[in-house]
Design a protein around this motif. Structure first.
Motif, PDB file in Angstrom:
ATOM      1  N   LEU A  78      32.427  26.550  48.085  1.00 28.94           N
ATOM      2  CA  LEU A  78      32.140  26.295  46.661  1.00 28.94           C
ATOM      3  C   LEU A  78      32.664  27.428  45.781  1.00 28.94           C
ATOM      4  O   LEU A  78      33.238  27.171  44.714  1.00 28.94           O
ATOM      5  N   PHE A  79      32.485  28.680  46.223  1.00 27.29           N
ATOM      6  CA  PHE A  79      33.022  29.813  45.465  1.00 27.29           C
ATOM      7  C   PHE A  79      34.549  29.745  45.404  1.00 27.29           C
ATOM      8  O   PHE A  79      35.155  30.075  44.389  1.00 27.29           O
ATOM      9  N   PHE A  80      35.186  29.301  46.494  1.00 31.31           N
ATOM     10  CA  PHE A  80      36.638  29.192  46.506  1.00 31.31           C
ATOM     11  C   PHE A  80      37.113  28.125  45.516  1.00 31.31           C
ATOM     12  O   PHE A  80      38.031  28.364  44.729  1.00 31.31           O
ATOM     13  N   ILE A  81      36.495  26.963  45.551  1.00 32.31           N
ATOM     14  CA  ILE A  81      36.895  25.871  44.647  1.00 32.31           C
ATOM     15  C   ILE A  81      36.702  26.291  43.196  1.00 32.31           C
ATOM     16  O   ILE A  81      37.590  26.099  42.359  1.00 32.31           O
ATOM     17  N   ALA A  82      35.550  26.908  42.897  1.00 31.66           N
ATOM     18  CA  ALA A  82      35.285  27.361  41.530  1.00 31.66           C
ATOM     19  C   ALA A  82      36.280  28.446  41.117  1.00 31.66           C
ATOM     20  O   ALA A  82      36.836  28.410  40.008  1.00 31.66           O
TER      21      ALA A  82
ATOM     22  N   LEU B  13      37.452  37.400  41.761  1.00 27.70           N
ATOM     23  CA  LEU B  13      36.241  37.871  42.440  1.00 27.70           C
ATOM     24  C   LEU B  13      35.561  36.730  43.198  1.00 27.70           C
ATOM     25  O   LEU B  13      35.075  36.923  44.318  1.00 27.70           O
ATOM     26  N   SER B  14      35.542  35.559  42.613  1.00 28.26           N
ATOM     27  CA  SER B  14      34.950  34.393  43.273  1.00 28.26           C
ATOM     28  C   SER B  14      35.727  34.026  44.539  1.00 28.26           C
ATOM     29  O   SER B  14      35.130  33.700  45.579  1.00 28.26           O
ATOM     30  N   ILE B  15      37.046  34.090  44.477  1.00 30.76           N
ATOM     31  CA  ILE B  15      37.872  33.806  45.657  1.00 30.76           C
ATOM     32  C   ILE B  15      37.621  34.850  46.742  1.00 30.76           C
ATOM     33  O   ILE B  15      37.460  34.512  47.921  1.00 30.76           O
ATOM     34  N   LEU B  16      37.543  36.119  46.358  1.00 21.09           N
ATOM     35  CA  LEU B  16      37.265  37.170  47.340  1.00 21.09           C
ATOM     36  C   LEU B  16      35.890  36.987  47.973  1.00 21.09           C
ATOM     37  O   LEU B  16      35.727  37.143  49.192  1.00 21.09           O
ATOM     38  N   LEU B  17      34.900  36.656  47.152  1.00 23.26           N
ATOM     39  CA  LEU B  17      33.562  36.415  47.685  1.00 23.26           C
ATOM     40  C   LEU B  17      33.577  35.235  48.649  1.00 23.26           C
ATOM     41  O   LEU B  17      32.932  35.264  49.700  1.00 23.26           O
ATOM     42  N   SER B  18      34.336  34.203  48.320  1.00 21.61           N
ATOM     43  CA  SER B  18      34.440  33.046  49.219  1.00 21.61           C
ATOM     44  C   SER B  18      35.030  33.454  50.558  1.00 21.61           C
ATOM     45  O   SER B  18      34.575  32.997  51.614  1.00 21.61           O
TER      46      SER B  18
ATOM     47  N   ILE C 126      33.159  44.445  50.783  1.00 19.76           N
ATOM     48  CA  ILE C 126      33.323  45.802  50.237  1.00 19.76           C
ATOM     49  C   ILE C 126      34.565  45.851  49.338  1.00 19.76           C
ATOM     50  O   ILE C 126      34.538  46.440  48.253  1.00 19.76           O
ATOM     51  N   TRP C 127      35.656  45.226  49.757  1.00 22.69           N
ATOM     52  CA  TRP C 127      36.879  45.160  48.951  1.00 22.69           C
ATOM     53  C   TRP C 127      36.581  44.456  47.623  1.00 22.69           C
ATOM     54  O   TRP C 127      37.058  44.879  46.571  1.00 22.69           O
ATOM     55  N   THR C 128      35.792  43.391  47.665  1.00 25.16           N
ATOM     56  CA  THR C 128      35.411  42.668  46.437  1.00 25.16           C
ATOM     57  C   THR C 128      34.695  43.599  45.474  1.00 25.16           C
ATOM     58  O   THR C 128      35.013  43.627  44.272  1.00 25.16           O
ATOM     59  N   CYS C 129      33.751  44.373  45.975  1.00 23.59           N
ATOM     60  CA  CYS C 129      33.007  45.322  45.123  1.00 23.59           C
ATOM     61  C   CYS C 129      33.934  46.397  44.568  1.00 23.59           C
ATOM     62  O   CYS C 129      33.848  46.753  43.379  1.00 23.59           O
ATOM     63  N   PHE C 130      34.824  46.910  45.411  1.00 19.49           N
ATOM     64  CA  PHE C 130      35.780  47.924  44.975  1.00 19.49           C
ATOM     65  C   PHE C 130      36.719  47.361  43.902  1.00 19.49           C
ATOM     66  O   PHE C 130      36.995  48.013  42.892  1.00 19.49           O
ATOM     67  N   PHE C 131      37.202  46.142  44.112  1.00 17.29           N
ATOM     68  CA  PHE C 131      38.075  45.477  43.144  1.00 17.29           C
ATOM     69  C   PHE C 131      37.354  45.302  41.801  1.00 17.29           C
ATOM     70  O   PHE C 131      37.942  45.543  40.739  1.00 17.29           O
ATOM     71  N   PHE C 132      36.091  44.910  41.847  1.00 19.70           N
ATOM     72  CA  PHE C 132      35.290  44.767  40.627  1.00 19.70           C
ATOM     73  C   PHE C 132      35.173  46.113  39.904  1.00 19.70           C
ATOM     74  O   PHE C 132      35.392  46.194  38.686  1.00 19.70           O
ATOM     75  N   LEU C 133      34.854  47.156  40.628  1.00 21.94           N
ATOM     76  CA  LEU C 133      34.714  48.487  40.028  1.00 21.94           C
ATOM     77  C   LEU C 133      36.032  48.968  39.425  1.00 21.94           C
ATOM     78  O   LEU C 133      36.067  49.460  38.294  1.00 21.94           O
ATOM     79  N   MET C 134      37.142  48.795  40.159  1.00 18.30           N
ATOM     80  CA  MET C 134      38.465  49.200  39.642  1.00 18.30           C
ATOM     81  C   MET C 134      38.786  48.467  38.342  1.00 18.30           C
ATOM     82  O   MET C 134      39.289  49.067  37.382  1.00 18.30           O
TER      83      MET C 134
END
Length: 166
Positions: free
Chosen positions: A48-52, A99-104, A116-124
């Motif tokens: 669902l996160f990927f589709i969104a 971010l949604s795709i990474l979380l998926s 962890i990469w998703t969180c780092f990407f968000f922070l960057m």
């Protein structure tokens, strides 16, 4: 100023979102590391996160092409400020889509490294927007951007849409 070519759109998509969502996760994925539960509920949420995320990514790119007359790349000048569609609710829906795709991916592949990469990407991106992009947009679009920035949150969408004053 003319609109970028299809080649430039594809180049910028490969340089940024493809690298962030495919190449880096491929290299950091570790199938021995399973801290995220491996069950059907987690996979369903991942799908669902990927589709969104993909839907939002495609739509925001369409808005950049048709309204901003630029690509998603920071070096690509934008002719217009985009305040339509999801941009009425959140200033950075394109990054939210990534971010949604990474979380998926983290959920579907049960990968703590990708999380962890998703969180780092968000922070960057948060730091980049605060230090570089927002001052640049203020300089380029002046009061129009300042009013938009004041009314629309950076990440968490508001419930009421932004009403642009003319």
């Amino acid at each position: 100023m003319q609109q970028p070519s299809l080649i430039k759109y594809l180049r910028d998509i490969i340089i940024f979102p493809f690298t962030v969502t495919v190449i880096i996760p491929y290299f950091i994925y570790n199938k021995q590391q399973i801290l995220i539960p491996a069950n059907i509920i987690v996979k369903i949420f991942g799908i669902l996160f990927f589709i969104a995320g993909l839907s939002l990514f495609l739509y925001t790119n369409y808005l950049f092409k048709t309204i901003a007359k630029g690509t998603l790349a920071p070096w690509s000048p934008k002719q217009n400020l985009v305040v339509q569609g999801p941009y009425k609710y959140c200033r950075n829906p394109m990054i939210t889509s990534v971010l949604s795709i990474l979380l998926s991916e983290a959920l579907c592949f049960h990968s703590t490294n990708i999380l962890i990469w998703t969180c780092f990407f968000f922070l960057m991106n948060t730091l980049y927007f605060i230090k570089v992009e927002e001052p640049h947009l203020s300089k380029c679009f002046g009061e129009q951007y300042k009013a938009y920035k004041k009314s629309v949150p950076r990440w968490i969408p508001k419930l009421t849409p932004y009403q642009q004053t003319v």
